[in-house]
Design a protein around this motif. Structure first.
Motif, PDB file in Angstrom:
ATOM      1  N   ALA A  42       1.010  -0.927   0.672  1.00  0.00           N
ATOM      2  CA  ALA A  42      -0.121   0.315  -0.250  1.00  0.00           C
ATOM      3  C   ALA A  42       0.376   1.596   0.106  1.00  0.00           C
ATOM      4  CB  ALA A  42      -1.088  -0.504   1.141  1.00  0.00           C
ATOM      5  N   ASN A  43       1.770   1.449   0.769  1.00  0.00           N
ATOM      6  CA  ASN A  43       3.208   2.435   0.960  1.00  0.00           C
ATOM      7  C   ASN A  43       3.451   2.553  -0.517  1.00  0.00           C
ATOM      8  OD1 ASN A  43       2.195   2.571   3.844  1.00  0.00           O
ATOM      9  ND2 ASN A  43       4.414   2.680   4.566  1.00  0.00           N
ATOM     10  N   THR A  90       1.312   3.531  -2.923  1.00  0.00           N
ATOM     11  CA  THR A  90       0.457   5.123  -3.371  1.00  0.00           C
ATOM     12  C   THR A  90       2.253   6.374  -3.214  1.00  0.00           C
ATOM     13  OG1 THR A  90      -0.857   4.206  -1.096  1.00  0.00           O
ATOM     14  CG2 THR A  90      -0.307   6.530  -1.527  1.00  0.00           C
ATOM     15  N   LYS A  95       2.070   5.630  -7.693  1.00  0.00           N
ATOM     16  CA  LYS A  95       0.960   6.947  -8.287  1.00  0.00           C
ATOM     17  C   LYS A  95       0.674   8.151  -8.156  1.00  0.00           C
ATOM     18  CE  LYS A  95       0.247   2.846 -10.346  1.00  0.00           C
ATOM     19  NZ  LYS A  95       0.030   2.456 -11.674  1.00  0.00           N
ATOM     20  N   SER A  96       1.145   8.571  -6.698  1.00  0.00           N
ATOM     21  CA  SER A  96       0.627  10.119  -6.394  1.00  0.00           C
ATOM     22  C   SER A  96       1.702  10.512  -7.127  1.00  0.00           C
ATOM     23  CB  SER A  96       0.204  10.236  -5.091  1.00  0.00           C
ATOM     24  OG  SER A  96       1.831   9.871  -4.246  1.00  0.00           O
ATOM     25  N   ILE A 150       3.990  11.042   1.976  1.00  0.00           N
ATOM     26  CA  ILE A 150       3.588  10.294   2.059  1.00  0.00           C
ATOM     27  C   ILE A 150       3.766   9.173   3.459  1.00  0.00           C
ATOM     28  CG2 ILE A 150       2.921   7.728   0.578  1.00  0.00           C
ATOM     29  CD1 ILE A 150       1.876  10.815  -0.649  1.00  0.00           C
TER      30      ILE A 150
END
Length: 333
Positions: free
Chosen positions: A127-128, A131, A134-135, A142
């Motif tokens: 998940a890290n 994120t 993609k961000s 983040i």
């Protein structure tokens, strides 16, 4: 030719960093031994390595990630959350020590706890990574957000209470091989050795260096940079799960804050070990020496009866000095 020269100077700088770390370790050991001769006692040396085993596992993951130019400061909260989940599963399945437990529960409790903890560790790291990739945002910001999120999640899971193991699972944290060598040290050295092999001989390790040195060039040369970075974050989560299990096994209970301190210590070890914040530089041996140095400083302060609150002050100053020297060195080169 230019690439060969860069590789030569990078290797030379890494060796010089290792020598500096070794000199610092020897100097601190000599000074501490003069103050208190108990420092060189083999029992104390083994105790130091047992104390830094969890830190070393966390730092290995953070170091490999930082080589790619990304950082994860949520590792401490991850260790806390994963430790809570591991202890909660064991306590919920086995119940209190005086209660009757069905045989199947005793048989399957640890495999279930291991699978769930490692699975969530991988999921958290994934998940890290997704994120961050993609961000396209700064990984520090983040992971700062994730640090708060995982801390809050751990508090929600525990309700502020602790989960006890009641001495049921002490093998990994307190067990000793031949009644002498702590098993946790073997895991620590095993993870460091594996990190060394990955960074030095595996294609994945070379991809991490390439991305850390120049992400655009790595992408143009055909490396799937997003996939490599996500995989690096996932590895961090898996290693944090291992670290959490060993930590909870050693302390015997889990709180929502049990592993929080490892974020600063792991980052300090990696930076002191010479891994550049911008990526593309560093190695497993130097990370290992950085972990030993941080552990040694903590033990030396205790041996010399220095106020324990001074430890964080010293670690903070070491990080500032290491980052400053690293930046000055990069500017000159």
């Amino acid at each position: 030719m230019a690439r060969g020269l860069r590789a030569f100077f990078r290797k030379r700088a890494s060796i010089e960093q290792a020598y500096i770390l070794l000199l610092l370790i020897v100097a601190i050991s000599v000074v501490t031994t003069i103050v208190n001769r108990r420092f060189v006692n083999p029992t104390n040396i083994i105790n130091i390595f047992q104390q830094i085993a969890v830190l070393g596992i966390v730092a290995s993951g953070v170091g490999m990630l930082l080589v790619s130019g990304h950082v994860d400061i949520s590792v401490g909260s991850q260790v806390s959350l994963l430790g809570v989940i591991f202890a909660m599963l064991i306590q919920r399945i086995l119940g209190l020590p005086e209660g009757n437990v069905a045989p199947w529960r005793q048989t399957f409790v640890y495999p279930i706890a291991f699978v769930v903890t490692f699975g969530i560790g991988a999921l958290v790291g994934f998940a890290n990574g997704v994120t961050v990739v993609k961000s396209r945002a700064n990984s520090f910001i983040i992971s700062l957000g994730f640090m708060s999120a995982y801390h809050g999640l751990a508090l929600l899971v525990t309700g502020g209470a602790s989960y006890m193991l009641f001495g049921r699972f002490e093998t990994l944290g307190r067990g000793r091989l031949f009644h002498y060598l702590p098993i946790s040290i073997l895991f620590f050295l095993g993870v460091v050795f594996l990190s060394y092999l990955i960074l030095k001989y595996f294609r994945y390790g070379r991809f991490l260096y390439a991305i850390g040195s120049n992400r655009r060039a790595a992408h143009v040369s055909g490396i799937n940079t997003d996939r490599v970075v996500i995989r690096a974050y996932t590895v961090v989560g898996i290693l944090n799960a291992l670290a959490a299990i060993i930590l909870i096994s050693r302390v015997g209970s889990a709180l929502a804050t049990t592993g929080d301190a490892y974020a600063l210590d792991a980052l300090a070890s990696v930076i002191v070990g010479g891994v550049a914040l911008s990526g593309g530089k560093g190695g497993a041996l130097n990370i290992f020496l950085g972990v030993v140095l941080i552990g040694l400083i903590g033990n030396a302060l205790i041996i010399m009866n220095v106020n324990p609150y001074a430890r964080d002050l010293v670690i903070g100053l070491i990080i500032i000095a290491a980052v400053t020297l690293s930046q000055l060195s990069e500017s000159r080169s």
